[in-house]
Design an enzyme around this catalytic site. Structure first.
Site, PDB file in Angstrom:
ATOM      1  N   GLU A 183     -34.172  -6.653  -5.443  1.00  0.00           N
ATOM      2  CA  GLU A 183     -33.673  -5.767  -6.501  1.00  0.00           C
ATOM      3  C   GLU A 183     -32.197  -6.085  -6.723  1.00  0.00           C
ATOM      4  O   GLU A 183     -31.405  -6.129  -5.779  1.00  0.00           O
ATOM      5  CB  GLU A 183     -33.840  -4.289  -6.080  1.00  0.00           C
ATOM      6  CG  GLU A 183     -33.349  -3.351  -7.168  1.00  0.00           C
ATOM      7  CD  GLU A 183     -34.014  -1.977  -7.118  1.00  0.00           C
ATOM      8  OE1 GLU A 183     -35.124  -1.858  -6.574  1.00  0.00           O
ATOM      9  OE2 GLU A 183     -33.412  -1.038  -7.640  1.00  0.00           O
ATOM     10  N   ASN A 226     -34.881   1.415  -2.190  1.00  0.00           N
ATOM     11  CA  ASN A 226     -36.080   1.918  -2.872  1.00  0.00           C
ATOM     12  C   ASN A 226     -37.237   1.426  -2.015  1.00  0.00           C
ATOM     13  O   ASN A 226     -37.818   0.375  -2.256  1.00  0.00           O
ATOM     14  CB  ASN A 226     -36.165   1.380  -4.299  1.00  0.00           C
ATOM     15  CG  ASN A 226     -35.013   1.915  -5.135  1.00  0.00           C
ATOM     16  OD1 ASN A 226     -34.632   3.082  -5.012  1.00  0.00           O
ATOM     17  ND2 ASN A 226     -34.427   1.072  -5.950  1.00  0.00           N
ATOM     18  N   LYS A 303     -32.485   6.389   1.278  1.00  0.00           N
ATOM     19  CA  LYS A 303     -32.172   6.887  -0.073  1.00  0.00           C
ATOM     20  C   LYS A 303     -33.165   8.014  -0.322  1.00  0.00           C
ATOM     21  O   LYS A 303     -34.370   7.766  -0.403  1.00  0.00           O
ATOM     22  CB  LYS A 303     -32.357   5.759  -1.085  1.00  0.00           C
ATOM     23  CG  LYS A 303     -32.267   6.182  -2.549  1.00  0.00           C
ATOM     24  CD  LYS A 303     -32.311   4.965  -3.476  1.00  0.00           C
ATOM     25  CE  LYS A 303     -32.297   5.348  -4.937  1.00  0.00           C
ATOM     26  NZ  LYS A 303     -32.266   4.164  -5.823  1.00  0.00           N
ATOM     27  N   GLU A 307     -32.933   9.131  -7.754  1.00  0.00           N
ATOM     28  CA  GLU A 307     -33.685   8.246  -8.655  1.00  0.00           C
ATOM     29  C   GLU A 307     -35.179   8.218  -8.321  1.00  0.00           C
ATOM     30  O   GLU A 307     -35.793   7.172  -8.202  1.00  0.00           O
ATOM     31  CB  GLU A 307     -33.107   6.824  -8.616  1.00  0.00           C
ATOM     32  CG  GLU A 307     -31.663   6.764  -9.110  1.00  0.00           C
ATOM     33  CD  GLU A 307     -31.111   5.352  -9.243  1.00  0.00           C
ATOM     34  OE1 GLU A 307     -31.507   4.489  -8.451  1.00  0.00           O
ATOM     35  OE2 GLU A 307     -30.271   5.139 -10.137  1.00  0.00           O
ATOM     36  N   ARG A 340     -27.696   7.955   2.376  1.00  0.00           N
ATOM     37  CA  ARG A 340     -26.901   7.647   1.182  1.00  0.00           C
ATOM     38  C   ARG A 340     -26.541   8.896   0.377  1.00  0.00           C
ATOM     39  O   ARG A 340     -27.326   9.840   0.294  1.00  0.00           O
ATOM     40  CB  ARG A 340     -27.651   6.655   0.291  1.00  0.00           C
ATOM     41  CG  ARG A 340     -27.884   5.345   0.994  1.00  0.00           C
ATOM     42  CD  ARG A 340     -28.664   4.389   0.134  1.00  0.00           C
ATOM     43  NE  ARG A 340     -27.867   3.635  -0.783  1.00  0.00           N
ATOM     44  CZ  ARG A 340     -28.147   3.486  -2.070  1.00  0.00           C
ATOM     45  NH1 ARG A 340     -29.180   4.095  -2.605  1.00  0.00           N
ATOM     46  NH2 ARG A 340     -27.398   2.724  -2.840  1.00  0.00           N
ATOM     47  N   ARG A 352     -22.501  12.989 -14.283  1.00  0.00           N
ATOM     48  CA  ARG A 352     -22.969  12.231 -13.124  1.00  0.00           C
ATOM     49  C   ARG A 352     -21.853  11.993 -12.100  1.00  0.00           C
ATOM     50  O   ARG A 352     -22.098  11.917 -10.905  1.00  0.00           O
ATOM     51  CB  ARG A 352     -23.508  10.902 -13.665  1.00  0.00           C
ATOM     52  CG  ARG A 352     -24.119  10.048 -12.637  1.00  0.00           C
ATOM     53  CD  ARG A 352     -24.835   8.899 -13.319  1.00  0.00           C
ATOM     54  NE  ARG A 352     -25.078   7.867 -12.330  1.00  0.00           N
ATOM     55  CZ  ARG A 352     -25.614   6.700 -12.602  1.00  0.00           C
ATOM     56  NH1 ARG A 352     -25.986   6.406 -13.829  1.00  0.00           N
ATOM     57  NH2 ARG A 352     -25.795   5.820 -11.650  1.00  0.00           N
ATOM     58  N   LYS A 376     -21.241   5.402  -2.347  1.00  0.00           N
ATOM     59  CA  LYS A 376     -20.772   4.135  -2.909  1.00  0.00           C
ATOM     60  C   LYS A 376     -19.251   4.205  -3.047  1.00  0.00           C
ATOM     61  O   LYS A 376     -18.669   5.287  -2.945  1.00  0.00           O
ATOM     62  CB  LYS A 376     -21.424   3.896  -4.271  1.00  0.00           C
ATOM     63  CG  LYS A 376     -22.929   3.670  -4.156  1.00  0.00           C
ATOM     64  CD  LYS A 376     -23.573   3.317  -5.481  1.00  0.00           C
ATOM     65  CE  LYS A 376     -25.055   3.026  -5.258  1.00  0.00           C
ATOM     66  NZ  LYS A 376     -25.765   2.634  -6.483  1.00  0.00           N
ATOM     67  N   ASP A 381     -21.434   4.236 -10.085  1.00  0.00           N
ATOM     68  CA  ASP A 381     -22.441   3.293  -9.618  1.00  0.00           C
ATOM     69  C   ASP A 381     -21.962   1.850  -9.740  1.00  0.00           C
ATOM     70  O   ASP A 381     -22.369   1.144 -10.657  1.00  0.00           O
ATOM     71  CB  ASP A 381     -23.718   3.496 -10.470  1.00  0.00           C
ATOM     72  CG  ASP A 381     -24.913   2.779  -9.894  1.00  0.00           C
ATOM     73  OD1 ASP A 381     -24.747   2.092  -8.897  1.00  0.00           O
ATOM     74  OD2 ASP A 381     -26.007   2.927 -10.459  1.00  0.00           O
ATOM     75  N   GLU A 403     -20.185   2.235   0.948  1.00  0.00           N
ATOM     76  CA  GLU A 403     -21.107   1.194   0.455  1.00  0.00           C
ATOM     77  C   GLU A 403     -20.487   0.438  -0.717  1.00  0.00           C
ATOM     78  O   GLU A 403     -20.215   1.013  -1.767  1.00  0.00           O
ATOM     79  CB  GLU A 403     -22.432   1.846   0.024  1.00  0.00           C
ATOM     80  CG  GLU A 403     -23.484   0.853  -0.446  1.00  0.00           C
ATOM     81  CD  GLU A 403     -24.827   1.527  -0.765  1.00  0.00           C
ATOM     82  OE1 GLU A 403     -25.350   2.301   0.073  1.00  0.00           O
ATOM     83  OE2 GLU A 403     -25.347   1.296  -1.871  1.00  0.00           O
ATOM     84  N   GLU A 409     -24.121  -6.784  -9.706  1.00  0.00           N
ATOM     85  CA  GLU A 409     -25.030  -6.127 -10.657  1.00  0.00           C
ATOM     86  C   GLU A 409     -24.347  -5.802 -11.982  1.00  0.00           C
ATOM     87  O   GLU A 409     -24.911  -6.011 -13.048  1.00  0.00           O
ATOM     88  CB  GLU A 409     -25.587  -4.847 -10.025  1.00  0.00           C
ATOM     89  CG  GLU A 409     -26.445  -4.034 -10.966  1.00  0.00           C
ATOM     90  CD  GLU A 409     -26.981  -2.757 -10.320  1.00  0.00           C
ATOM     91  OE1 GLU A 409     -26.897  -2.615  -9.085  1.00  0.00           O
ATOM     92  OE2 GLU A 409     -27.487  -1.909 -11.067  1.00  0.00           O
TER      93      GLU A 409
HETATM   94  C1  BDP Z   1     -28.298   1.214  -9.077  1.00  0.00           C
HETATM   95  C2  BDP Z   1     -29.213   0.056  -9.217  1.00  0.00           C
HETATM   96  C3  BDP Z   1     -30.588   0.347  -8.673  1.00  0.00           C
HETATM   97  C4  BDP Z   1     -30.455   0.860  -7.256  1.00  0.00           C
HETATM   98  C5  BDP Z   1     -29.525   2.051  -7.220  1.00  0.00           C
HETATM   99  C6  BDP Z   1     -29.209   2.493  -5.791  1.00  0.00           C
HETATM  100  O1  BDP Z   1     -29.286  -0.296 -10.562  1.00  0.00           O
HETATM  101  O2  BDP Z   1     -31.339  -0.827  -8.764  1.00  0.00           O
HETATM  102  O3  BDP Z   1     -31.684   1.222  -6.743  1.00  0.00           O
HETATM  103  O4  BDP Z   1     -28.295   1.706  -7.786  1.00  0.00           O
HETATM  104  O5  BDP Z   1     -28.133   2.150  -5.321  1.00  0.00           O
HETATM  105  O6  BDP Z   1     -27.034   0.729  -9.307  1.00  0.00           O
HETATM  106  O7  BDP Z   1     -29.993   3.169  -5.173  1.00  0.00           O
END
Ligand code: BDP
Length: 716
Positions: A183, A226, A303, A307, A340, A352, A376, A381, A403, A409
């Site tokens: 990913e 994930n 996690k 999401e 996380r 957010r 993070k 993000d 993190e 990305e």
């Molecule tokens: C986002 C990414 C996604 C990750 C998510 C995460 O796009 O793919 O799963 O963060 O950190 O930035 O959990």
């Protein structure tokens, strides 16, 4: 040419080809160093090595020293058991009892489990250099440091180096899926060949471990946050144990992500409720099984309730309840939970940026002692630039692991040259004011070591099956920089870049100055042509590459992030807006809150600003935006020019690789600049000055560019 000569010629071509610089060797190339002053002194002084010891880690260290010295200096590696003048002596007081009698013995005892000393010293009247540690892993780290001194052409005279890592857990978080995809990975597929594990152990695993150990990384989470529950099934654990066996001698522990619903998905239970005794027992049994297969297992990364991932909130419990259940199961074995803090609501009315803090701050002090909460680096993000996450400095009673994302990305994937050392440094050196001035994020992280006896940092790597590991050769520098900063978060990104460039290219000053110039400007350049002045999250909503500030659908819209109107742009996150500035200690919060004091690079992050607002430069906001976007593209062109000066000074293969990617980067920079400005212009209705290169296409054209590398589609 006779036959013999032809054969010799072909052999030479073959060996040249074999040694083509494809980047696989990373910064551990061990090519002959130039015959500078130090080279001669080294050859004269340190011919023989005393390096007893048969443990796996000492053997790994010895192999490295052997490969390093013979490659770098082109001298035979000779070991001796009896003390001689000019020897290099390597080991612990157990493997080299001589060390116990030395004056520096007390200093050895003062080292941490992973620390080391490198000293020039006289032992029994003989002048020697000693690489000493309390533990075998310390010795391995010391050997890598010593080799680095040679690789980077440092003097080996008057050495008295004492190193202890400043953070305890220095961990890579792979986002590798069990089907071999990664990913947000842009360097091919996962390097874990699950199909052939545990029996077949590829050389690549050892090289991965060597590279990590050389920069002090001591943990790796093998799979994606994930998560898939099956990674905890016995058959998969056995496979993971194969990797753990390869990594162990290099001081690297294996961790796994834990899917919160695993007791239901693979455990046959009908709930994953952390209050349920059967669920708790399931986790305890699972952990016991893991340790029977991987005795030094590091722990879990989770996690949860983020999401769409399951978590304790599904059962009316808190993040702390969930984390503590896992922590309880891991505790008897010394395992750790990384929980996380990347959580946000999908409801559009909630900003957010303020979510993670709001959810976690009230839980400060409620987590078990072997839990890290892991935010993070910034509150959204992994954007090209974010202010530091307010949880740093905001959770004094809970150790936090920071993190970072090493994989780019939101920074051009593996197509753009962006050195992230400067981004990492900017975050680590941000002052939280938690305990007054000087409470930098770096200090906050280090402070947990004192207050809680644990400290950590994590990085989502950019590693894949590409021959050069990271897709873009300069992506290697980001992996390298993460490791060096994990070891010592106060190291300067410039120093790290220099070490990397010396080891990766050459110690030649004319090469170095060019490479360093490019590296040190590259991140700001990226920010300029993508999201300057605090803009963020306006990239393509799916691939996260390329501009899409126009994206707007009921579920996800870029308009939440830029709030553009005919009058203004930016989000009001001041105390009068969403209140994000109040999550910071003063004077940081006050500084962000006041448009006059707010650093320009965070302006549109915290403020909603009229197009005609006068900037410090004297330009109005619109012109300032235009200026930055154009500057970004110009800088990419400058980078190309600088790179071209290296033609002939470095090997062809790597030169061409970077040169061709820079052309691609230039095209994408123009795409970003023109796409964004044409879109913003629909609102501002202000001109792009006529003296500037005008967009070649219409906004419609940019809106219709198909996005390459659609990872979700690709991997379906
Ligand atoms: C986002 C990414 C996604 C990750 C998510 C995460 O796009 O793919 O799963 O963060 O950190 O930035 O959990």
């Amino acid at each position: 040419m006779n036959l013999k000569n032809i054969c010799l010629f072909l052999l030479l071509c073959y060996t040249q080809w074999l040694h083509a610089e494809n980047g696989y060797e990373l910064w551990l190339r061990y090519k002959l160093v130039s015959k500078g002053e130090f080279y001669t002194s080294y050859c004269l002084k340190n011919r023989k090595v005393m390096f007893p010891g048969e443990t796996e880690s000492l053997i790994a260290a010895k192999k490295e020293l052997q490969a390093g010295l013979s490659g770098l200096l082109n001298i035979p590696y000779t070991e001796e058991e009896t003390l001689e003048d000019n020897m290099l002596i390597v080991g612990t007081p157990q493997s080299v009892p001589l060390f116990k009698e030395q004056a520096f013995h007390a200093e050895i005892n003062g080292l941490s489990d992973e620390g080391y000393l490198i000293l020039n010293c006289t032992i029994k009247g003989k002048k020697t250099t000693a690489i000493v540690a309390r533990t075998d892993i310390g010795v391995l780290y010391g050997v890598f440091h010593y080799l680095r001194l040679i690789q980077t052409n440092q003097s080996l005279d008057k050495l008295h180096i004492k190193e202890n890592p400043k953070l305890k857990y220095r961990v890579l978080n792979h986002w590798d899926n069990l089907n071999g995809t990664v990913e947000r990975g842009y360097a091919g597929y996962s390097i874990w060949n699950w199909e052939r594990l545990p029996s077949y152990k590829e050389q690549r695993y050892t090289d991965y471990a060597r590279a990590n150990a050389s920069i002090g990384i001591n943990g790796t989470v093998l799979n994606n946050v994930n998560a898939q529950a099956k990674s905890l099934r016995t058959d998969w654990l056995v496979k993971a144990s194969g990797l753990a066996d390869v990594f162990r001698p290099y001081g690297i522990k294996v961790y796994l992500t834990a899917k919160f619903s695993a007791p239901k998905e693979i455990g046959g239970l009908n709930t994953a409720d952390p209050k349920d005794p059967q669920v708790r027992k399931w986790w305890k049994d699972k952990v016991e099984e893991i340790y029977s297969l991987i005795p030094d297992f590091g722990g879990f990364l989770v996690k949860a309730n983020s999401e769409g991932q399951p978590g304790p909130q599904d059962y009316g419990c808190s993040h702390a309840d969930g984390a503590n259940m896992l922590a309880e199961a891991l505790k008897p074995y010394g395992g750790i939970v990384f929980w996380r803090a990347f959580v946000y609501q999908n409801e559009r009315h909630v900003d957010r940026v303020i979510n993670g803090y709001n959810e976690f701050k009230p839980l400060d002090g409620e987590f078990a002692e072997n839990v890290f909460v892991q935010p993070k680096n910034g509150p959204i993000d992994f954007q090209p630039r974010e202010p530091f996450h307010p949880l740093f400095g905001g959770m004094p009673y809970t150790p936090l692991s920071l993190e970072f994302q090493i994989t780019q990305e939101n920074l051009g994937h593996a197509g753009h040259l962006v050195y992230l050392g400067t981004l990492f440094e900017e975050v680590l050196q941000s002052d939280t004011y938690e305990n007054g001035k000087g409470s930098t994020v770096s200090k906050v992280l280090q402070n947990y070591q004192k207050t809680h006896g644990i400290s950590a940092i994590a990085g989502v790597p950019n590693i894949g099956t590409d021959l050069n590991w990271t897709g873009h050769l300069f992506g290697q520098a980001n992996w390298y920089a993460f490791g060096r900063l994990a070891w010592n978060p106060d190291t300067s990104s410039g120093k790290i870049a220099e070490d990397w460039a010396r080891m990766t290219f050459s110690n030649d000053k004319s090469v170095l100055s060019l490479v360093l110039k490019i590296m040190m400007m590259s991140r700001e350049t990226y920010v300029n042509y993508t999201m300057p002045l605090g803009l963020n999250h306006i990239m393509n909503y799916d691939t996260h590459n390329g501009p899409e500030p126009w994206h707007d659908d009921p579920v996800w819209t870029a308009f939440d992030y830029h709030k553009i109107t005919k009058d203004s742009i930016g989000v009001n996150r001041t105390a009068k807006g969403t209140g994000a500035t109040r999550q910071y200690h003063n004077p940081v919060g006050e500084m962000f809150d006041d448009i006059k004091q707010c650093p320009q690079e965070y302006l549109l992050w915290f403020h909603r600003v009229p197009w005609n607002y006068k900037m410090a430069s004297g330009r109005n906001l619109w012109d300032e935006l235009v200026y930055h976007y154009y500057k970004g593209v110009d800088e990419v062109r400058q980078i190309q020019t600088i790179w071209n000066e290296l033609d002939g000074k470095i090997d062809r293969e790597r030169f061409e690789h970077v040169a061709s990617l820079l052309k691609y980067q230039e095209q994408e920079a123009i795409w970003w600049r023109d796409g964004c400005l044409l879109f913003f212009q629909e609102y501002s209705r202000l001109p792009i000055p006529a003296n500037l290169e005008q967009p070649k296409h219409s906004l419609k054209y940019y809106k219709n560019i198909p996005f390459p590398h659609d990872w979700k589609g690709l991997y379906k």
